[in-house]
Design an enzyme around this catalytic site. Structure first.
Site, short mmCIF file in Angstrom:
data_model
loop_
_atom_site.label_atom_id
_atom_site.label_comp_id
_atom_site.label_asym_id
_atom_site.label_seq_id
_atom_site.Cartn_x
_atom_site.Cartn_y
_atom_site.Cartn_z
N SER A 20 0.67 -1.33 0.06
CA SER A 20 0.02 -0.04 -0.04
C SER A 20 0.93 1.25 -0.12
O SER A 20 1.91 1.23 0.75
CB SER A 20 -0.89 -0.03 1.21
OG SER A 20 -1.62 1.22 1.54
N HIS A 75 -13.33 -2.02 -2.84
CA HIS A 75 -12.41 -1.40 -1.50
C HIS A 75 -12.84 -2.50 -0.32
O HIS A 75 -12.93 -1.99 0.83
CB HIS A 75 -12.38 -0.21 -0.97
CG HIS A 75 -11.33 0.65 -0.64
ND1 HIS A 75 -10.27 1.24 -1.63
CD2 HIS A 75 -10.71 0.51 0.60
CE1 HIS A 75 -9.43 1.61 -0.89
NE2 HIS A 75 -9.40 1.22 0.45
C1 FMN Z 1 -8.17 -2.31 6.94
C2 FMN Z 1 -8.04 -2.24 5.49
C3 FMN Z 1 -7.37 -1.24 4.72
C4 FMN Z 1 -7.13 -1.16 3.66
N1 FMN Z 1 -6.09 -0.36 2.97
C5 FMN Z 1 -6.04 -0.26 1.37
C6 FMN Z 1 -5.05 0.47 0.87
O1 FMN Z 1 -4.10 1.14 1.77
N2 FMN Z 1 -5.01 0.50 -0.35
C7 FMN Z 1 -5.86 0.00 -1.17
O2 FMN Z 1 -5.91 -0.02 -2.36
N3 FMN Z 1 -6.95 -0.85 -0.76
C8 FMN Z 1 -7.03 -0.81 0.73
N4 FMN Z 1 -7.81 -1.66 1.40
C9 FMN Z 1 -8.58 -2.68 0.23
C10 FMN Z 1 -8.16 -3.79 0.07
O3 FMN Z 1 -7.00 -3.84 -0.70
C11 FMN Z 1 -9.03 -5.05 -0.67
O4 FMN Z 1 -9.55 -4.09 -1.82
C12 FMN Z 1 -10.15 -5.44 0.31
O5 FMN Z 1 -9.57 -5.61 1.52
C13 FMN Z 1 -10.91 -6.57 -0.56
O6 FMN Z 1 -11.98 -7.14 0.14
P1 FMN Z 1 -11.79 -8.16 1.49
O7 FMN Z 1 -11.15 -7.79 2.49
O8 FMN Z 1 -13.06 -8.74 1.64
O9 FMN Z 1 -11.09 -9.41 0.80
C14 FMN Z 1 -8.14 -2.10 2.51
C15 FMN Z 1 -9.09 -3.00 3.25
C16 FMN Z 1 -9.01 -2.92 4.56
C17 FMN Z 1 -9.97 -3.95 5.22
#
Ligand code: FMN
Length: 379
Positions: free
Chosen positions: A121, A270
């Site tokens: 990230s 997301h």
């Molecule tokens: C706590 C948390 C932090 C995240 N931080 C980022 C990030 O910094 N950049 C990003 O592109 N997606 C971020 N995401 C989204 C994840 O990359 C991903 O798209 C998502 O968690 C997928 O869904 P799932 O958790 O149900 O597998 C974040 C998700 C969570 C739960």
């Protein structure tokens, strides 16, 4: 008790399922904090999309086949010249040191030991160079479009120089949209559970005249509030790294991304943290696959909790999946060893589903040969 104190008590092979790691993680954080960060409280912001993502898989039953399974099954796939031994990558998750003392380095170590590619990230709490070194080199870098293009460019240059092999540009949650909720989530989380104060390690080299536009406590406010396709064209023009657009949720946007010359699309909402009441990502996949017409690889995340889920996505036309919560929960429970246990569980679920569906090689799956997308199998 902090997250890192607790995770030191993890014993190898204590757990293998993602659901089991969710329980362990909940025990190790306070459960209200867990619900706020991961969207588990019914009715809370984003909880509908979070639930849709998980429930969406039920609409796609697997079709069992008999007498057609070989002893050796291959799970290798190739995405953007990266060979993946299993069809998944680690999704970008910001500020991993709030979850575990070793944060990004624990994930990088698990990536290295398992041959998984980690998408780091832009909101990393560990310097990019250290992560790339520990991960064994196969790191991709996630980018948000920032308010100042020169800030975005400075971070992209640093990722290039560190040896990151591809950029994943997240466009599903622009800085001005829903940022208050997301910032509250970040702040509450850090107050309650963080073993470390927030640190935006990828930005520390940005010249001081620009650094004032970045606030670690309000990171979303530092992002571009209304990024457009012109910003994507600009990014394409300043780097020769492959670019994957993360956050695609319709065939129309997938078509635009392909027409723009991007190298891949990642279907994502997301993890439910952007638009609430959105479709599940798996439901979106057939439409995106039809639009992309196999011109670019399709990645997907959102709700993947079992190996069977992964197989469904590949049958519907995805090249690989990204693991989000499925990665965060074992990280909280026990750092790199727990992530490796989770991967072992996911692998055995995937292999079992392949065997029972008569699928011997994931590299051979041909999207489009399914007569009925609700009954997936190689016909
Ligand atoms: C706590 C948390 C932090 C995240 N931080 C980022 C990030 O910094 N950049 C990003 O592109 N997606 C971020 N995401 C989204 C994840 O990359 C991903 O798209 C998502 O968690 C997928 O869904 P799932 O958790 O149900 O597998 C974040 C998700 C969570 C739960």
């Amino acid at each position: 008790m902090t997250v890192s104190d607790a995770s030191e008590g993890y014993r190898r092979s204590s757990c293998f399922s993602v659901a089991g790691f969710a329980e362990l993680a909940r025990e190790r954080m306070d459960s209200e904090g867990f619900d706020v960060i991961f969207g588990a409280t019914p009715g809370a912001p984003g909880s509908h999309t979070v639930a849709n993502n998980v429930d969406g898989f039920q609409a796609f039953p697997l079709l069992p086949r008999v007498l057609s399974t070989s002893e050796q099954r291959s799970t290798t796939v190739e995405v953007l010249a990266t060979e993946l031994p299993k069809p998944w990558l680690f999704a970008p998750i910001g500020q991993l040191r709030r979850f575990h003392r070793d944060g990004e380095l624990a994930v990088a170590e698990a990536a290295h030991l398992s041959g998984t590619t980690m998408i780091l990230s832009m909101a990393t709490s560990t310097p990019i160079e250290e992560v790339v070194e520990v991960s064994g080199g196969s790191t991709w870098f996630q980018v948000y479009l920032m308010r100042e293009r020169s800030v975005t460019e400075a971070v992209v240059r640093r990722a290039e120089e560190a040896g990151c092999r591809a950029l994943v540009v997240t466009v599903d949650s622009p800085g001005g949209v829903g940022s208050r909720e997301r910032e509250q989530i970040l702040t509450r989380d850090q107050v309650r559970a963080s073993p470390a104060p927030p640190r935006l390690a990828a930005f520390e080299h940005v010249p001081s005249r620009l650094a004032s536009s970045i606030d670690p406590n309000h990171f979303a406010a530092s992002m571009h509030p209304q990024p457009s396709w012109a910003d994507i064209d600009w990014l394409r023009s300043i780097t020769s790294l492959p670019i994957v657009l993360k956050g695609i949720q319709t065939g129309t946007d997938a078509r635009l991304a392909v027409a723009r010359g991007l190298d891949g699309v990642a279907i994502s909402n997301h993890g439910g943290h952007a638009l609430d009441f959105a479709r599940s990502t798996i439901e979106t996949l057939p439409e995106v696959a039809a639009a992309a017409q196999r011109t670019v690889p399709i990645l997907i995340d959102g709700g993947f909790r079992r190996g069977d889920d992964v197989l469904k996505a590949l049958c519907l036309g995805a090249k690989a999946t990204l693991l989000g919560r499925a990665l965060a929960w074992p990280l909280i429970a026990g750092g790199a060893p727990a992530i490796l246990d989770m991967l072992e569980g996911l692998t055995s679920e995937l292999d079992r589903a392949m065997a029972l569906c008569g699928i011997n090689d994931l590299g051979d799956l041909q999207p489009g040969v399914f007569t009925n997308p609700r009954q997936l199998a190689v016909v």
